[in-house]
Scaffold this motif. Structure first.
Motif, PDB file in Angstrom:
ATOM      1  N   PHE A  54      40.968 -24.596  31.413  1.00  0.00           N
ATOM      2  CA  PHE A  54      41.917 -25.401  32.167  1.00  0.00           C
ATOM      3  C   PHE A  54      41.887 -24.892  33.606  1.00  0.00           C
ATOM      4  CE2 PHE A  54      45.133 -26.827  28.657  1.00  0.00           C
ATOM      5  CZ  PHE A  54      44.082 -27.291  27.887  1.00  0.00           C
ATOM      6  N   ALA A  55      41.295 -25.658  34.511  1.00  0.00           N
ATOM      7  CA  ALA A  55      41.074 -25.190  35.874  1.00  0.00           C
ATOM      8  C   ALA A  55      41.779 -26.083  36.883  1.00  0.00           C
ATOM      9  CB  ALA A  55      39.581 -25.137  36.184  1.00  0.00           C
ATOM     10  N   GLY A  56      42.451 -25.472  37.847  1.00  0.00           N
ATOM     11  CA  GLY A  56      43.141 -26.208  38.898  1.00  0.00           C
ATOM     12  C   GLY A  56      44.172 -25.315  39.551  1.00  0.00           C
ATOM     13  N   ILE A  57      44.731 -25.750  40.657  1.00  0.00           N
ATOM     14  CA  ILE A  57      45.674 -24.909  41.393  1.00  0.00           C
ATOM     15  C   ILE A  57      46.896 -24.595  40.531  1.00  0.00           C
ATOM     16  CG2 ILE A  57      44.938 -25.886  43.604  1.00  0.00           C
ATOM     17  CD1 ILE A  57      47.652 -27.352  43.694  1.00  0.00           C
ATOM     18  N   ASP A  58      47.575 -23.522  40.866  1.00  0.00           N
ATOM     19  CA  ASP A  58      48.759 -23.119  40.126  1.00  0.00           C
ATOM     20  C   ASP A  58      49.873 -24.158  40.262  1.00  0.00           C
ATOM     21  OD1 ASP A  58      47.667 -20.737  39.242  1.00  0.00           O
ATOM     22  OD2 ASP A  58      48.339 -19.611  40.999  1.00  0.00           O
TER      23      ASP A  58
ATOM     24  N   ILE B 123      33.237 -28.192  40.798  1.00  0.00           N
ATOM     25  CA  ILE B 123      32.959 -28.548  39.412  1.00  0.00           C
ATOM     26  C   ILE B 123      33.915 -29.627  38.919  1.00  0.00           C
ATOM     27  CG2 ILE B 123      31.930 -26.367  38.727  1.00  0.00           C
ATOM     28  CD1 ILE B 123      34.551 -25.428  37.735  1.00  0.00           C
ATOM     29  N   LEU B 124      35.059 -29.821  39.596  1.00  0.00           N
ATOM     30  CA  LEU B 124      36.001 -30.847  39.170  1.00  0.00           C
ATOM     31  C   LEU B 124      35.466 -32.251  39.454  1.00  0.00           C
ATOM     32  CD1 LEU B 124      39.451 -29.393  40.250  1.00  0.00           C
ATOM     33  CD2 LEU B 124      38.155 -29.012  38.167  1.00  0.00           C
ATOM     34  N   GLN B 125      34.515 -32.363  40.364  1.00  0.00           N
ATOM     35  CA  GLN B 125      34.000 -33.668  40.727  1.00  0.00           C
ATOM     36  C   GLN B 125      33.138 -34.287  39.623  1.00  0.00           C
ATOM     37  OE1 GLN B 125      32.391 -32.226  44.570  1.00  0.00           O
ATOM     38  NE2 GLN B 125      33.479 -33.926  45.478  1.00  0.00           N
ATOM     39  N   PHE B 126      32.776 -33.500  38.650  1.00  0.00           N
ATOM     40  CA  PHE B 126      31.974 -34.044  37.558  1.00  0.00           C
ATOM     41  C   PHE B 126      32.822 -34.880  36.603  1.00  0.00           C
ATOM     42  CE2 PHE B 126      27.915 -32.332  38.340  1.00  0.00           C
ATOM     43  CZ  PHE B 126      28.072 -31.096  38.926  1.00  0.00           C
ATOM     44  N   PHE B 127      34.135 -34.870  36.772  1.00  0.00           N
ATOM     45  CA  PHE B 127      35.018 -35.600  35.877  1.00  0.00           C
ATOM     46  C   PHE B 127      35.665 -36.760  36.623  1.00  0.00           C
ATOM     47  CE2 PHE B 127      34.571 -31.599  33.778  1.00  0.00           C
ATOM     48  CZ  PHE B 127      34.580 -31.925  32.427  1.00  0.00           C
ATOM     49  N   PRO B 128      35.210 -37.980  36.442  1.00  0.00           N
ATOM     50  CA  PRO B 128      35.852 -39.125  37.088  1.00  0.00           C
ATOM     51  C   PRO B 128      37.193 -39.410  36.439  1.00  0.00           C
ATOM     52  CG  PRO B 128      34.205 -39.889  35.528  1.00  0.00           C
ATOM     53  CD  PRO B 128      34.097 -38.386  35.568  1.00  0.00           C
ATOM     54  N   ASP B 129      38.053 -40.143  37.158  1.00  0.00           N
ATOM     55  CA  ASP B 129      39.335 -40.526  36.582  1.00  0.00           C
ATOM     56  C   ASP B 129      39.083 -41.442  35.396  1.00  0.00           C
ATOM     57  OD1 ASP B 129      41.813 -42.410  36.345  1.00  0.00           O
ATOM     58  OD2 ASP B 129      42.485 -40.680  37.523  1.00  0.00           O
ATOM     59  N   PRO B 130      39.747 -41.192  34.257  1.00  0.00           N
ATOM     60  CA  PRO B 130      39.465 -41.964  33.045  1.00  0.00           C
ATOM     61  C   PRO B 130      40.052 -43.363  33.065  1.00  0.00           C
ATOM     62  CG  PRO B 130      41.266 -40.467  32.629  1.00  0.00           C
ATOM     63  CD  PRO B 130      40.771 -40.160  34.019  1.00  0.00           C
TER      64      PRO B 130
ATOM     65  N   CYS C 277      32.653 -22.676  28.008  1.00  0.00           N
ATOM     66  CA  CYS C 277      33.896 -23.434  27.949  1.00  0.00           C
ATOM     67  C   CYS C 277      33.676 -24.896  28.324  1.00  0.00           C
ATOM     68  CB  CYS C 277      34.928 -22.840  28.921  1.00  0.00           C
ATOM     69  SG  CYS C 277      35.383 -21.126  28.598  1.00  0.00           S
ATOM     70  N   SER C 278      34.461 -25.764  27.715  1.00  0.00           N
ATOM     71  CA  SER C 278      34.522 -27.163  28.128  1.00  0.00           C
ATOM     72  C   SER C 278      35.597 -27.282  29.211  1.00  0.00           C
ATOM     73  CB  SER C 278      34.880 -28.059  26.944  1.00  0.00           C
ATOM     74  OG  SER C 278      33.824 -28.080  26.007  1.00  0.00           O
ATOM     75  N   LEU C 279      35.208 -27.775  30.364  1.00  0.00           N
ATOM     76  CA  LEU C 279      36.121 -27.842  31.501  1.00  0.00           C
ATOM     77  C   LEU C 279      37.138 -28.966  31.349  1.00  0.00           C
ATOM     78  CD1 LEU C 279      36.855 -26.825  34.365  1.00  0.00           C
ATOM     79  CD2 LEU C 279      35.295 -28.570  35.235  1.00  0.00           C
ATOM     80  N   VAL C 280      38.403 -28.623  31.571  1.00  0.00           N
ATOM     81  CA  VAL C 280      39.482 -29.608  31.639  1.00  0.00           C
ATOM     82  C   VAL C 280      40.085 -29.488  33.035  1.00  0.00           C
ATOM     83  CG1 VAL C 280      41.675 -30.386  30.670  1.00  0.00           C
ATOM     84  CG2 VAL C 280      39.928 -29.411  29.162  1.00  0.00           C
ATOM     85  N   PRO C 281      39.821 -30.437  33.927  1.00  0.00           N
ATOM     86  CA  PRO C 281      40.253 -30.307  35.319  1.00  0.00           C
ATOM     87  C   PRO C 281      41.701 -30.735  35.537  1.00  0.00           C
ATOM     88  CG  PRO C 281      38.989 -32.302  35.063  1.00  0.00           C
ATOM     89  CD  PRO C 281      38.985 -31.637  33.708  1.00  0.00           C
ATOM     90  N   PHE C 282      42.403 -29.989  36.359  1.00  0.00           N
ATOM     91  CA  PHE C 282      43.780 -30.305  36.747  1.00  0.00           C
ATOM     92  C   PHE C 282      43.814 -30.484  38.262  1.00  0.00           C
ATOM     93  CE2 PHE C 282      44.301 -28.688  32.582  1.00  0.00           C
ATOM     94  CZ  PHE C 282      45.499 -29.175  32.094  1.00  0.00           C
ATOM     95  N   ARG C 283      44.464 -31.559  38.693  1.00  0.00           N
ATOM     96  CA  ARG C 283      44.449 -31.925  40.101  1.00  0.00           C
ATOM     97  C   ARG C 283      45.838 -31.802  40.725  1.00  0.00           C
ATOM     98  NH1 ARG C 283      39.476 -34.310  40.360  1.00  0.00           N
ATOM     99  NH2 ARG C 283      38.689 -35.187  38.404  1.00  0.00           N
ATOM    100  N   SER C 284      45.856 -31.723  42.054  1.00  0.00           N
ATOM    101  CA  SER C 284      47.118 -31.738  42.788  1.00  0.00           C
ATOM    102  C   SER C 284      47.778 -33.097  42.626  1.00  0.00           C
ATOM    103  CB  SER C 284      46.878 -31.463  44.272  1.00  0.00           C
ATOM    104  OG  SER C 284      46.264 -30.205  44.461  1.00  0.00           O
ATOM    105  N   LEU C 285      49.110 -33.109  42.601  1.00  0.00           N
ATOM    106  CA  LEU C 285      49.846 -34.360  42.453  1.00  0.00           C
ATOM    107  C   LEU C 285      50.007 -35.038  43.816  1.00  0.00           C
ATOM    108  CD1 LEU C 285      50.451 -32.928  39.751  1.00  0.00           C
ATOM    109  CD2 LEU C 285      52.765 -33.856  39.878  1.00  0.00           C
ATOM    110  N   SER C 286      50.120 -36.348  43.797  1.00  0.00           N
ATOM    111  CA  SER C 286      50.423 -37.088  45.019  1.00  0.00           C
ATOM    112  C   SER C 286      51.893 -36.870  45.375  1.00  0.00           C
ATOM    113  CB  SER C 286      50.167 -38.583  44.816  1.00  0.00           C
ATOM    114  OG  SER C 286      51.103 -39.115  43.877  1.00  0.00           O
TER     115      SER C 286
END
Length: 349
Positions: free
Chosen positions: A57-61, A3-10, A203-212
């Motif tokens: 707010f969804a993403g790894i811990d 589901i995170l793929q529905f949000f492109p980088d802004p 809910c409105s999804l707010v995706p959180f991604r792993s850091l580089s």
């Protein structure tokens, strides 16, 4: 598809087009690294005053979901206030005593009392059972929302680790979400797929991604943990999650905590030892290390051995041992694990 793929980088967040008065609240998000999508969505909601009833707010811990929730509440409640009132508002949110914010976290049952995970960490209490968000806590939300906001134009309810919500509690929460009154909910979850679909859909999804790796380096430097960079395996083990690498508000026992306290002699997996030595090692590990440290050691070995040998059987053996530690007698788990590793390594004992 995630589901995170529905949000492109802004894209470039310095472009303020369409974000009114952005300069008045963007500083609240300055400490958050690598979450441009989440920040853009939240800033736009504040600037346009178009807040949904609930966010997910969804993403790894360990990538900043909790910090972002607090920053969002600060920006929402405090950015338009006069300086003195704004400072008081910020302090109340930071200390967790703002009248219009309710923060819910998973709990344990201890001596017939419900205690939050954060208290268990402070008191160094350990439990075999998994923490839960309970029906009693959802009833607390209902009581909180029964009153009108006191200091802010709306109320905010934050629920951490939403995926740990008990079934009855989830059903009760769903009813509240259907009529949220003057409130915005922020549900925080490491795995959104574990939530009830009926809750997720509200809910409105707010995706959180792993850091580089570069972003991880910046976080470690700005938080005063440059020494961790001298142990790149700790950074790599974190898999883009600062919270997994260094102790924080949400991760008191992160990898750096274990790495510092553990005897260095334990860090090298014993692959080529006699049966007598393997059994002695298993006994020593169980005598000297608590269960959490034992689990971390297995994860550390898994990373080290995968890096050098790329052997799936070894990786699976260590994963199975980690899962078994809470289900079986630890010394037996270690004995079985060490003998299996020796067998895979070609040592026939």
């Amino acid at each position: 598809m995630s589901i995170l793929q529905f949000f492109p980088d802004p894209g470039n967040l310095t472009d303020t087009t369409g974000i009114a008065e952005k300069a008045t609240f963007e500083a609240y998000f300055d400490a958050i690294a690598g979450q441009s999508t989440a920040i853009k969505l939240l800033q736009t909601a504040i600037s346009t005053n178009q807040l949904p009833n609930a966010y997910l707010f969804a993403g790894i811990d360990g990538v900043g979901k909790r910090m972002t929730a607090r920053s969002f509440i600060k920006a929402l409640f405090c950015h338009s206030l006069p300086t003195e009132k704004a400072d008081n508002c910020l302090n109340q949110i930071e200390l967790g005593n703002h009248s219009d914010v309710l923060w819910i976290e998973p709990t344990y049952i201890h001596n017939d009392n419900i205690i939050p995970v954060s208290m268990a960490v402070r008191e160094k209490l350990t439990f075999k059972q998994t923490p839960q968000i309970r029906i009693e806590q959802v009833r607390e939300i209902d009581r909180f929302l029964a009153h009108l906001p006191i200091a802010a134009p709306r109320q905010v309810v934050v629920i951490e680790q939403e995926e740990l919500m008990a079934t009855k509690a989830a059903s009760a929460l769903l009813k509240i979400l259907e009529e949220p009154r003057q409130a915005t909910f922020i549900l925080i979850a490491s795995n959104a797929e574990l939530l009830l679909p009926t809750i997720r859909s509200r809910c409105s999804l707010v995706p959180f991604r792993s850091l580089s790796y570069h972003q991880m380096e910046r976080v470690l430097e700005t938080t005063g943990h440059q020494e961790v960079l001298k142990q790149p395996e700790i950074v790599m083990m974190a898999q883009g999650s600062p919270g997994r690498a260094i102790p924080s508000e949400s991760f008191a026992n992160a990898s750096w905590h274990y790495f510092q306290k553990i005897d260095p002699s334990f860090l090298n997996p014993p692959l080529n030892q006699s049966l007598v030595n393997l059994l002695a090692t298993a006994k020593t590990i169980c005598q000297k290390l608590d269960l959490a440290t034992q689990q971390w050691l297995l994860e550390y070995w898994q990373y080290q051995l995968w890096k050098t040998q790329k052997n799936r059987e070894i990786s699976e053996t260590l994963s199975n041992a980690k899962k078994s530690l809470k289900l079986a007698q630890p010394q037996l788990v270690w004995e079985t694990c060490l003998m299996k590793l020796a067998e895979i390594a070609g040592n026939h004992l």
